[in-house]
Design a protein around this motif. Structure first.
Motif, short mmCIF file in Angstrom:
data_model
loop_
_atom_site.label_atom_id
_atom_site.label_comp_id
_atom_site.label_asym_id
_atom_site.label_seq_id
_atom_site.Cartn_x
_atom_site.Cartn_y
_atom_site.Cartn_z
N GLY A 64 31.31 -26.88 97.70
CA GLY A 64 31.63 -28.03 98.35
C GLY A 64 33.20 -28.02 98.59
N GLY A 65 33.73 -28.86 99.35
CA GLY A 65 35.25 -28.72 99.71
C GLY A 65 35.41 -29.60 100.80
N LEU A 66 36.91 -29.53 101.27
CA LEU A 66 37.17 -30.05 102.59
C LEU A 66 37.38 -29.21 103.45
CD1 LEU A 66 38.95 -32.16 103.94
CD2 LEU A 66 41.09 -31.37 102.94
N VAL A 67 36.86 -29.42 104.73
CA VAL A 67 36.61 -28.55 105.72
C VAL A 67 37.13 -29.49 107.02
CG1 VAL A 67 34.34 -29.02 106.28
CG2 VAL A 67 35.03 -26.89 106.95
N GLN A 68 37.55 -28.80 108.28
CA GLN A 68 37.73 -29.65 109.33
C GLN A 68 36.64 -29.48 110.19
OE1 GLN A 68 41.11 -26.95 111.36
NE2 GLN A 68 42.51 -28.11 109.99
N PRO A 69 36.78 -30.52 110.93
CA PRO A 69 35.60 -30.58 112.04
C PRO A 69 35.29 -29.30 112.83
CG PRO A 69 36.95 -32.60 112.07
CD PRO A 69 37.69 -31.59 111.17
N GLY A 70 33.97 -28.88 112.81
CA GLY A 70 33.57 -27.88 113.71
C GLY A 70 33.47 -26.63 112.67
N GLY A 71 33.95 -26.61 111.37
CA GLY A 71 33.81 -25.81 110.40
C GLY A 71 32.81 -25.58 109.76
N SER A 72 32.68 -24.58 108.86
CA SER A 72 31.09 -24.24 108.20
C SER A 72 31.64 -24.13 106.66
CB SER A 72 30.72 -22.91 108.36
OG SER A 72 30.61 -22.84 109.84
N LEU A 73 30.59 -24.36 105.80
CA LEU A 73 30.59 -24.39 104.49
C LEU A 73 29.04 -23.87 103.83
CD1 LEU A 73 32.06 -27.75 102.83
CD2 LEU A 73 33.03 -25.20 102.62
N ARG A 74 29.10 -23.12 102.97
CA ARG A 74 27.75 -22.85 102.51
C ARG A 74 27.75 -23.27 101.04
NH1 ARG A 74 25.11 -16.99 101.03
NH2 ARG A 74 26.84 -16.87 99.45
N LEU A 75 26.76 -24.15 100.73
CA LEU A 75 26.76 -24.50 99.45
C LEU A 75 25.29 -23.74 98.69
CD1 LEU A 75 25.96 -28.38 100.28
CD2 LEU A 75 28.07 -27.31 99.78
N ALA A 76 25.65 -23.94 97.33
CA ALA A 76 24.65 -22.88 96.52
C ALA A 76 24.22 -23.81 95.49
CB ALA A 76 25.38 -21.65 96.00
N CYS A 77 22.94 -23.54 95.05
CA CYS A 77 22.34 -24.16 93.85
C CYS A 77 21.72 -23.23 93.03
CB CYS A 77 21.22 -25.40 94.42
SG CYS A 77 20.22 -26.05 93.23
N LEU A 78 22.22 -23.24 91.93
CA LEU A 78 21.89 -22.17 90.99
C LEU A 78 20.87 -22.84 90.02
CD1 LEU A 78 22.05 -19.34 89.60
CD2 LEU A 78 23.87 -20.46 88.19
N VAL A 79 19.53 -22.53 89.98
CA VAL A 79 18.46 -22.88 89.10
C VAL A 79 18.22 -22.10 87.72
CG1 VAL A 79 16.05 -23.50 89.07
CG2 VAL A 79 17.36 -23.45 91.23
N SER A 80 18.07 -22.75 86.89
CA SER A 80 18.17 -22.02 85.50
C SER A 80 16.88 -21.57 85.06
CB SER A 80 18.60 -23.13 84.14
OG SER A 80 17.49 -24.16 84.09
N THR A 81 15.86 -21.53 86.12
CA THR A 81 14.30 -20.93 85.90
C THR A 81 14.06 -20.52 87.09
OG1 THR A 81 12.32 -21.20 85.15
CG2 THR A 81 13.19 -22.94 86.26
N SER A 82 12.87 -19.97 87.02
CA SER A 82 12.23 -19.15 88.51
C SER A 82 12.16 -20.47 89.43
CB SER A 82 11.17 -18.48 88.37
OG SER A 82 10.50 -18.17 89.63
N ILE A 83 12.51 -20.25 90.58
CA ILE A 83 12.34 -21.04 91.77
C ILE A 83 10.94 -21.35 91.79
CG2 ILE A 83 12.79 -21.42 94.42
CD1 ILE A 83 15.25 -19.99 94.13
N PHE A 84 9.95 -20.31 91.63
CA PHE A 84 8.60 -20.43 91.93
C PHE A 84 8.05 -21.47 91.02
CE2 PHE A 84 8.36 -17.72 95.59
CZ PHE A 84 9.25 -16.65 95.37
N ASN A 85 8.76 -21.83 90.05
CA ASN A 85 8.35 -23.00 89.37
C ASN A 85 8.08 -24.36 89.87
OD1 ASN A 85 7.66 -21.32 86.87
ND2 ASN A 85 9.91 -21.69 86.30
N PHE A 86 8.72 -24.41 91.10
CA PHE A 86 8.64 -25.52 91.96
C PHE A 86 7.91 -25.60 93.21
CE2 PHE A 86 11.37 -27.51 88.90
CZ PHE A 86 12.07 -26.27 88.33
N ASN A 87 7.45 -26.56 93.65
CA ASN A 87 6.75 -26.45 95.13
C ASN A 87 7.93 -26.40 95.99
OD1 ASN A 87 3.99 -26.65 94.07
ND2 ASN A 87 4.38 -28.98 93.61
#
Length: 114
Positions: free
Chosen positions: A9-32
């Protein structure tokens, strides 16, 4: 105990881009489903994007065509690529894992402003 940690996250100007990341402490396949939500001040939490265990994705109408949810299974990371951001995208963004239980991250703030 499963933990989710958002970043990007952060501050960005209108028209700009950001990429968020979510690090999971276990395998993603544990979740539907892996989901991104957002909550702006004074508003209810809103579902933004979902990626199912099958890989099928869904988006809120307000972000369709601008945001892309994806995942890196090997790294147990879920991403939210956000393009053509505008002021209405300003919110705290939360990662959510849905399976036998629901797990939430702490959130990361996105502010779109000139």
């Amino acid at each position: 105990q499963v933990q989710l940690m958002e970043s990007g996250g952060g501050l960005v100007q209108p028209g700009g881009s950001l990429r968020l990341a979510c690090l999971v402490s276990t395998s993603i396949f544990n979740f539907n489903d892996m989901r991104w939500y957002r909550q702006a001040p004074g508003k209810q939490r809103e579902l933004v994007a979902t990626i199912a265990i099958s890989g099928v994705t869904n988006y809120a109408a307000s972000v369709e065509g601008r945001f892309t949810i994806s995942r890196d299974n090997a790294k147990s990371v879920v991403y939210l690529q956000m393009n053509r951001l505008n002021s209405e995208d300003t919110a705290n963004y939360y990662c959510n894992a849905e399976g036998s239980r629901s797990v939430w991250g702490q959130g990361t703030q996105v502010t779109v402003s000139s």
